[in-house]
Design a protein around this motif. Structure first.
Motif, PDB file in Angstrom:
ATOM      1  N   HIS A   1       6.438  -2.591   7.473  1.00 28.84           N
ATOM      2  CA  HIS A   1       5.938  -3.095   6.181  1.00 28.84           C
ATOM      3  C   HIS A   1       4.427  -2.911   6.059  1.00 28.84           C
ATOM      4  O   HIS A   1       3.925  -2.555   4.995  1.00 28.84           O
TER       5      HIS A   1
ATOM      6  N   TYR B   1       3.834   0.852   5.450  1.00 29.37           N
ATOM      7  CA  TYR B   1       4.200   1.228   4.082  1.00 29.37           C
ATOM      8  C   TYR B   1       3.112   0.776   3.102  1.00 29.37           C
ATOM      9  O   TYR B   1       2.688   1.527   2.216  1.00 29.37           O
ATOM     10  N   ARG B   2       2.666  -0.456   3.284  1.00 32.94           N
ATOM     11  CA  ARG B   2       1.662  -1.024   2.374  1.00 32.94           C
ATOM     12  C   ARG B   2       0.343  -0.249   2.471  1.00 32.94           C
ATOM     13  O   ARG B   2      -0.290   0.043   1.466  1.00 32.94           O
TER      14      ARG B   2
ATOM     15  N   PHE C   1       0.784   3.067   0.775  1.00 31.62           N
ATOM     16  CA  PHE C   1       0.923   2.883  -0.672  1.00 31.62           C
ATOM     17  C   PHE C   1      -0.456   2.669  -1.318  1.00 31.62           C
ATOM     18  O   PHE C   1      -0.782   3.297  -2.337  1.00 31.62           O
ATOM     19  N   TYR C   2      -1.261   1.811  -0.718  1.00 35.98           N
ATOM     20  CA  TYR C   2      -2.563   1.553  -1.351  1.00 35.98           C
ATOM     21  C   TYR C   2      -3.504   2.754  -1.239  1.00 35.98           C
ATOM     22  O   TYR C   2      -4.426   2.889  -2.027  1.00 35.98           O
TER      23      TYR C   2
ATOM     24  N   LYS D   1       4.975   5.339  -5.062  1.00 34.25           N
ATOM     25  CA  LYS D   1       6.036   4.919  -4.132  1.00 34.25           C
ATOM     26  C   LYS D   1       6.770   6.099  -3.489  1.00 34.25           C
ATOM     27  O   LYS D   1       7.008   6.093  -2.287  1.00 34.25           O
TER      28      LYS D   1
ATOM     29  N   GLU E   1       6.871   7.004   0.476  1.00 33.55           N
ATOM     30  CA  GLU E   1       8.074   7.160   1.312  1.00 33.55           C
ATOM     31  C   GLU E   1       7.995   8.457   2.110  1.00 33.55           C
ATOM     32  O   GLU E   1       8.302   8.475   3.307  1.00 33.55           O
TER      33      GLU E   1
ATOM     34  N   ILE F   1       3.759  -0.316  -9.601  1.00 28.70           N
ATOM     35  CA  ILE F   1       3.187  -1.629  -9.349  1.00 28.70           C
ATOM     36  C   ILE F   1       2.651  -2.197 -10.661  1.00 28.70           C
ATOM     37  O   ILE F   1       1.974  -1.495 -11.408  1.00 28.70           O
TER      38      ILE F   1
END
Lengths: 389, 177
Positions: free
Chosen positions: B14, B17-18, B21-22, B27, B31, B103
């Motif tokens: 997690h 991924y975060r 992503f930022y 998204k 991935e 988001i």
């Protein structure tokens, strides 16, 4: 709201940004990864078999093209300017190189080159060859972002104003944000240079601190050395009493380290608007090892190599001259990359106390402004900065 | 191989991924890049020398994967610009990243900070994400980014200062109108 509380508010906002979650199950991710790994393994296999075939074909094609040219024009490389066939081939080489560099250069890099070109010049120059009597050199130093390398820069001023005054103006001419380097470590400092006693009196701002770490402390002495050693100054005397200089402790004066042997690479930060020849301190290397090291990039610090990997040479060391003999299969090109190579070699030779460099067996007569048949004197200074508004 | 993947997934997925992503704000792309990170982890785990923690090793790989992505993207965009020779018109072409509809941020102040992260330099953005969105310590951040601790502090300060100035400028613009 003051700046500190505004900054704290921004930090709090960053902490409140949504906690994004991945909604793909673990097993599915693993299967996708496995598929990709298998696919990569399969696709990479045939390539391995094809490469020798392509290489062989390529060699045959090159031989068909090149061999007749050699027979037609045996003195091609030494008579480039007078030989029509040679000139055409030279142009072809140049275009190939240019196309290759265009394919990889980003607009930012093109802009970077344009930023550094003086009007009427075709090449970015990283050195100063001579100083006219009415001008004087003022040496500055900047520090790359990770504080591992100090980069010397040089300003040319007319010599009507006092040298100390010029040094005191330096901060106005440093463009750290555009160059992607650290803020001037000596911001707010004033200098009083005494060339009779080879000393400089340094008045640091009240809140000056080197912090607790050693990196800033090393950088501090290196910056001062690069600024003042070229003037023959050996010692800095601090104006404050019992100045606390972090790892150095409380000091009244500081002996400047000598500028020892270095090799030069190109600091080429992707977000900067120009690049700089940067000394890499490896004092234990021989001059030959230093030159070989210039073929190696250090991407962690945005240091590009300055000698192309396919340039091979041997060296001989004279009393004052360094002789670099290119190998038979080293083909030089008259373009920016090779101008930078020549300049970085000259600067490296200078740091090893050579006065001239002689290039032997060059395949062309000239690279940029440099005539290769004859000794080239080492430059006077490095990284000239255009300081005019 | 699977046990290595599972351990990294269970412990860090997690966070990983975060972080990505930022950095990329998309998204689908996140991935893909997360998978690329796992592939590199699995392929090089044997040579992991355990001089740093697994966590900082994983995130330094993630950082390099995102850097590679941005560089490839720049090169691709520049090739297109060179091909069409659009000159100055090309400057108005934006990155092919879609607007991040993945988001939704309704709070205006949060939205500003989210948007202004992209104005920061790559290092500043990395430091701000790792320090404040991921809650990494300064030491961990320094290890991941291969920076000194003082460099992390300076970069953090400059990143926040840049965002503060942008917010101030926007407020001034708003006041003027």
């Amino acid at each position: 709201m003051n700046k500190n509380s505004q900054d704290q508010k921004i930090i709090n906002l960053l902490k409140q940004l949504p906690k994004i979650e991945d909604d793909i199950p673990k097993e599915e991710i693993y299967q996708q990864i496995q598929r990709k790994i298998t696919r990569t393994a399969k696709t990479s296999q045939p390539k391995g078999r094809l490469i020798p075939v392509f290489s062989t074909l390529l060699v045959v094609i090159i031989m068909i093209i090149v061999i007749p040219s050699f027979f037609d024009s045996p003195s091609f490389y030494s008579n480039m300017d007078h030989d029509e066939n040679g000139a055409e081939l030279m142009q072809a080489d140049f275009n190939m190189e240019e196309s290759a560099s265009l394919a990889t250069d980003t607009p930012a890099e093109v802009e970077k080159v344009e930023n550094q070109l003086a009007i009427g010049e075709d090449y970015v120059r990283f050195v100063i060859d001579e100083v006219k009597p009415e001008t004087m050199l003022v040496h500055g130093a900047i520090v790359e972002e990770q504080m591992q390398y100090v980069i010397p820069v040089t300003f040319l001023f007319d010599n009507k104003v006092d040298l100390s005054e010029r040094y005191n103006e330096l901060d106005d001419y440093l463009r750290e944000e555009e160059w992607k380097v650290e803020e001037n470590i000596l911001q707010g400092a004033t200098f009083d240079i005494n060339l009779m006693t080879n000393e400089v009196f340094l008045d640091l701002p009240e809140n000056f601190s080197l912090g607790d770490g050693s990196a800033r402390a090393y950088v501090f002495s290196d910056v001062l050395a690069m600024m003042f050693r070229p003037l023959g100054i050996e010692k800095v005397i601090f104006q404050q009493d019992d100045l606390d200089l972090g790892p150095y402790g409380e000091l009244d004066e500081l002996s400047l380290p000598e500028l020892g042997p270095v090799n030069y690479k190109l600091y080429n930060h992707p977000e900067a608007n120009r690049s700089f020849l940067t000394p890499v301190k490896q004092p234990d290397l021989s001059i030959e090892e230093a030159l070989l090291n210039m073929k190696i990039e250090d991407n962690d610090y945005y240091l590009n190599h300055t000698i192309p990997a396919d340039v091979d040479f041997t060296i001989q060391s004279g009393v004052q001259s360094l002789i670099i003999e290119f190998s038979e299969d080293t083909f030089l090109i008259n373009n920016q990359q090779y101008v930078t190579m020549i300049e970085s070699i000259l600067m490296t030779a200078k740091s090893y106390h050579y006065e001239t460099v002689i290039f032997e067996n060059p395949t062309i007569d000239r690279i940029g402004p440099y005539e290769l048949h004859g000794p080239l004197p080492v430059p006077v200074a490095i990284n000239p900065i255009d300081h005019l508004p | 191989m699977k046990d290595v993947f599972e351990r990294f997934y269970d412990n860090y997925h997690h966070d990983l991924y975060r972080y990505i992503f930022y950095m990329v704000k998309n998204k689908q792309l996140t991935e893909d890049l997360v998978q690329e990170v796992y592939i590199r982890v699995l392929q090089s785990y044997q040579s992991f020398r355990k001089e740093s923690s697994e966590k900082t090793w994983l995130f330094s790989i993630a950082r390099h994967v995102t850097i590679d992505f941005f560089r490839k993207q720049n090169r691709r965009r520049n090739r297109i610009l060179d091909y069409f020779d659009w000159g100055t018109k090309g400057e108005s072409i934006q990155d092919p990243l879609p607007e991040p509809e993945d988001i939704v941020i309704k709070d205006e102040a949060l939205r500003e900070v989210y948007d202004y992260l992209d104005v920061c330099s790559e290092d500043q953005k990395n430091v701000l994400i790792l320090r404040f969105i991921q809650s990494f310590s300064i030491k961990e951040t320094a290890e991941i980014l291969n920076m000194s601790i003082s460099k992390v502090k300076t970069t953090q300060h400059r990143g926040i200062k840049k965002i503060r100035k942008l917010i101030e400028e926007k407020q001034k613009g708003g006041d003027a109108s």
